[in-house]
Design a protein around this motif. Structure first.
Motif, mmCIF file in Angstrom:
data_model
loop_
_atom_site.group_PDB
_atom_site.id
_atom_site.type_symbol
_atom_site.label_atom_id
_atom_site.label_comp_id
_atom_site.label_asym_id
_atom_site.label_seq_id
_atom_site.Cartn_x
_atom_site.Cartn_y
_atom_site.Cartn_z
ATOM 1 N N GLU A 151 0.833 -1.199 0.000
ATOM 2 C CA GLU A 151 0.000 0.000 0.000
ATOM 3 C C GLU A 151 0.870 1.253 0.000
ATOM 4 O O GLU A 151 1.961 1.266 0.581
ATOM 5 C CB GLU A 151 -0.913 0.003 1.220
ATOM 6 C CG GLU A 151 -1.985 -1.058 1.191
ATOM 7 C CD GLU A 151 -2.854 -1.052 2.425
ATOM 8 O OE1 GLU A 151 -3.993 -1.557 2.326
ATOM 9 O OE2 GLU A 151 -2.413 -0.563 3.484
ATOM 10 N N ASP A 171 -8.603 5.528 -1.636
ATOM 11 C CA ASP A 171 -9.339 5.532 -2.903
ATOM 12 C C ASP A 171 -10.623 4.744 -2.690
ATOM 13 O O ASP A 171 -10.596 3.524 -2.477
ATOM 14 C CB ASP A 171 -8.483 4.900 -4.003
ATOM 15 C CG ASP A 171 -9.117 5.016 -5.387
ATOM 16 O OD1 ASP A 171 -10.347 5.106 -5.484
ATOM 17 O OD2 ASP A 171 -8.359 4.974 -6.386
ATOM 18 N N CYS A 218 -11.461 1.324 -4.576
ATOM 19 C CA CYS A 218 -10.697 0.081 -4.444
ATOM 20 C C CYS A 218 -11.560 -1.101 -4.024
ATOM 21 O O CYS A 218 -11.343 -2.234 -4.468
ATOM 22 C CB CYS A 218 -9.555 0.255 -3.440
ATOM 23 S SG CYS A 218 -8.300 1.450 -3.941
ATOM 24 N N GLN A 231 -10.906 -3.245 0.661
ATOM 25 C CA GLN A 231 -9.684 -2.503 0.380
ATOM 26 C C GLN A 231 -9.948 -1.000 0.397
ATOM 27 O O GLN A 231 -10.897 -0.515 -0.217
ATOM 28 C CB GLN A 231 -9.093 -2.930 -0.954
ATOM 29 C CG GLN A 231 -7.722 -2.370 -1.252
ATOM 30 C CD GLN A 231 -6.670 -2.785 -0.248
ATOM 31 O OE1 GLN A 231 -6.764 -3.864 0.341
ATOM 32 N NE2 GLN A 231 -5.679 -1.938 -0.033
ATOM 33 N N ARG A 265 -4.766 2.473 -2.193
ATOM 34 C CA ARG A 265 -4.108 2.047 -3.413
ATOM 35 C C ARG A 265 -2.832 1.263 -3.075
ATOM 36 O O ARG A 265 -2.304 1.380 -1.964
ATOM 37 C CB ARG A 265 -3.754 3.256 -4.289
ATOM 38 C CG ARG A 265 -4.965 3.957 -4.881
ATOM 39 C CD ARG A 265 -4.532 5.149 -5.731
ATOM 40 N NE ARG A 265 -5.699 5.802 -6.332
ATOM 41 C CZ ARG A 265 -5.625 6.891 -7.083
ATOM 42 N NH1 ARG A 265 -4.432 7.451 -7.339
ATOM 43 N NH2 ARG A 265 -6.717 7.425 -7.589
ATOM 44 N N THR A 303 -3.184 3.572 -12.021
ATOM 45 C CA THR A 303 -2.817 4.150 -10.720
ATOM 46 C C THR A 303 -2.323 3.122 -9.723
ATOM 47 O O THR A 303 -1.763 3.506 -8.689
ATOM 48 C CB THR A 303 -4.023 4.877 -10.115
ATOM 49 O OG1 THR A 303 -5.133 3.966 -10.000
ATOM 50 C CG2 THR A 303 -4.429 6.072 -10.974
ATOM 51 N N VAL A 304 -2.536 1.830 -9.979
ATOM 52 C CA VAL A 304 -2.100 0.776 -9.054
ATOM 53 C C VAL A 304 -1.489 -0.368 -9.852
ATOM 54 O O VAL A 304 -1.684 -0.475 -11.068
ATOM 55 C CB VAL A 304 -3.268 0.243 -8.185
ATOM 56 C CG1 VAL A 304 -3.892 1.339 -7.343
ATOM 57 C CG2 VAL A 304 -4.328 -0.422 -9.058
ATOM 58 N N THR A 311 -6.394 0.381 -12.650
ATOM 59 C CA THR A 311 -6.932 1.337 -11.690
ATOM 60 C C THR A 311 -7.461 0.567 -10.493
ATOM 61 O O THR A 311 -7.731 -0.628 -10.571
ATOM 62 C CB THR A 311 -8.056 2.174 -12.304
ATOM 63 O OG1 THR A 311 -9.186 1.314 -12.577
ATOM 64 C CG2 THR A 311 -7.603 2.840 -13.594
ATOM 65 N N CYS A 312 -7.643 1.260 -9.375
ATOM 66 C CA CYS A 312 -8.077 0.556 -8.172
ATOM 67 C C CYS A 312 -9.492 -0.004 -8.322
ATOM 68 O O CYS A 312 -9.850 -0.980 -7.672
ATOM 69 C CB CYS A 312 -8.003 1.489 -6.952
ATOM 70 S SG CYS A 312 -7.391 0.661 -5.455
ATOM 71 N N GLN A 371 -8.518 -3.211 -10.701
ATOM 72 C CA GLN A 371 -7.370 -4.055 -10.386
ATOM 73 C C GLN A 371 -7.615 -4.783 -9.069
ATOM 74 O O GLN A 371 -7.644 -4.165 -8.003
ATOM 75 C CB GLN A 371 -6.100 -3.190 -10.281
ATOM 76 C CG GLN A 371 -4.821 -3.971 -10.383
ATOM 77 C CD GLN A 371 -4.468 -4.302 -11.834
ATOM 78 O OE1 GLN A 371 -5.177 -3.926 -12.742
ATOM 79 N NE2 GLN A 371 -3.371 -5.002 -12.029
ATOM 80 N N LEU A 422 -6.701 -7.519 -5.976
ATOM 81 C CA LEU A 422 -5.518 -7.661 -5.137
ATOM 82 C C LEU A 422 -5.273 -9.136 -4.871
ATOM 83 O O LEU A 422 -6.089 -9.798 -4.244
ATOM 84 C CB LEU A 422 -5.722 -6.913 -3.825
ATOM 85 C CG LEU A 422 -4.529 -6.793 -2.901
ATOM 86 C CD1 LEU A 422 -3.447 -5.936 -3.541
ATOM 87 C CD2 LEU A 422 -4.956 -6.176 -1.573
#
Length: 405
Positions: free
Chosen positions: A177, A182, A185, A192, A195, A219-220, A238-239, A242, A244
């Motif tokens: 992180e 954001d 996310c 989450q 980012r 951005t991520v 992007t969050c 995207q 995790l």
């Protein structure tokens, strides 16, 4: 389900038919490729556990993964050095946190492993970065000289990180992180808040960001695999789009980062503006990359990328709607690839040799007590590790190693 097992099925889990029931073997043509037969070793579990998985393996056959200690208990990272029982690598929470979980990749030739581990502190924002459902804070770590050492977080206020790979230089990769809140996310990864960035940890402990593809508005990013040259692969987006790892492995753009951190977009098998399954998972020492991309018909395919050819589709298993090179070292320096395929009957461990595919269960003794579900790593000797269910009822899931005869 353990840490990286969540990763290996998370893309396919978007489809309701995925189940860990005993599969019916899907057949595919050999196209004159001579596939080896394999001897399978059940690596067992830690203590009195019933669930283990091998995530990674090096070129001398040492293995890393995770296993629970008791039935339905927490997962602990393990290493196996070619003989004897699995070695418990523990958690960063130690004895003060009996419910903490961890999982390992590697080991490298110096017996160092990359570890993602929970600590005993609950996340104040309720995040579940390690994806065990505990909502404890998660940290990247390295197992070195019998000790588990926490890695640095990114400066800027991020609390959580996860390490997914290590090379023979002692470099580690993963994601962390960055402290930027954001609100979008949580749409890709439940709970989450912040980012996250792909990162590399140097042997001296220095952490540095591997930038997302800012030219595409990303951005991520997260990093999944690396080679001994310091090249790293993963995914950028992007969050909101995207996910995790290990539980939500989605991404807009498959990425290769060079040793200096510069990113290269690898392309897609379908339409990158409308799909969220573009992830590069592994890179060998020749710079060849494998990963997953959504094909033009909506199915999930494994790709092979080289500088000369760009992204190419690898043959899927007949009848499968997802054929995946998941995690964590899925291509060796000979270009052999392993992974798993999912059809309406479940999951099948697979191997590609000369770019052609075979269900691993057709290459092991017919009376094997194991059914091989996922193949997660292949070394230069052609040895394969992953997760299998124990027959006849598949009530236990065990780490395995398959060695070519």
């Amino acid at each position: 389900m353990n840490l990286k097992s969540l990763f290996t099925i998370s893309i396919a889990a978007s489809f309701p038919l995925l189940a860990m029931s005993l599969p019916v073997i899907a057949q595919t043509s050999d196209h004159h490729v001579r596939f080896p037969h394999y001897t399978v070793t059940d690596l067992g579990t830690l203590a009195a556990g019933n669930n283990s998985s091998a995530f990674d393996m090096n070129n001398v056959g040492w293995v890393a993964g995770s296993s629970n200690l008791v039935v339905d208990g927490p997962q602990h990272a393990f290493a196996w050095y070619g003989h004897g029982p699995l070695k418990d690598l523990g958690t960063l929470g130690g004895s003060a946190c009996p419910k903490c979980n961890s999982g390992a990749d590697g080991p490298n030739l110096f017996r160092e492993s990359a570890v993602g581990s929970e600590i005993s502190t609950p996340d104040p924002d309720g995040e579940d970065f390690c994806a065990y459902g505990t909502h404890l804070q998660c940290r990247g770590a390295v197992s070195r000289n019998g000790k588990l050492i926490a890695l640095r977080n990114l400066p800027g206020g991020g609390r959580n990180a996860n390490a997914f790979g290590i090379n023979d230089l002692g470099q580690l990769v993963g994601f962390a992180e960055n402290g930027v809140r954001d609100s979008t996310c949580a749409s890709a990864t439940p709970f989450q808040v912040f980012r996250f960035e792909a990162v590399m940890w140097e042997p001296n402990g220095e952490v540095r960001e591997l930038s997302p593809l800012t030219t595409k508005g990303d951005t991520v990013a997260f990093a999944m695999g690396m080679n001994d040259l310091g090249q790293t692969v993963g995914s950028s987006g992007t969050c909101a789009t995207q996910g995790l790892p290990p539980a939500n492995v989605t991404g807009l753009h498959a990425v290769l980062w060079e040793r200096d951190g510069s990113p290269t977009y690898l392309g897609t098998l379908g339409d990158a503006t409308h799909t969220a399954f573009n992830v590069a998972s592994s890179i060998n020492n020749r710079g060849e990359v494998v990963g997953t991309s959504q094909f033009t018909d909506g199915t999930i395919h494994t790709f092979l990328w080289t500088r000369d050819t760009g992204m190419q589709d690898l043959e899927p298993l007949q009848g499968a709607f997802a054929t995946i090179a998941g995690c964590c070292r899925n291509i060796n320096d000979r270009g052999d690839v392993d992974g798993f395929a999912v059809d309406g009957n479940g999951s099948h461990a697979v191997v590609w040799i000369h770019r052609q595919i075979k269900d691993l269960n057709t290459l092991i003794p017919s009376d094997s007590p194991l059914y091989l579900l996922t193949a997660d790593s292949i070394n230069n000797s052609g040895e394969i590790v992953g997760q299998a269910c124990v027959l006849p009822d598949c009530s236990q899931l065990h780490a395995f190693r398959a060695s070519p005869e």
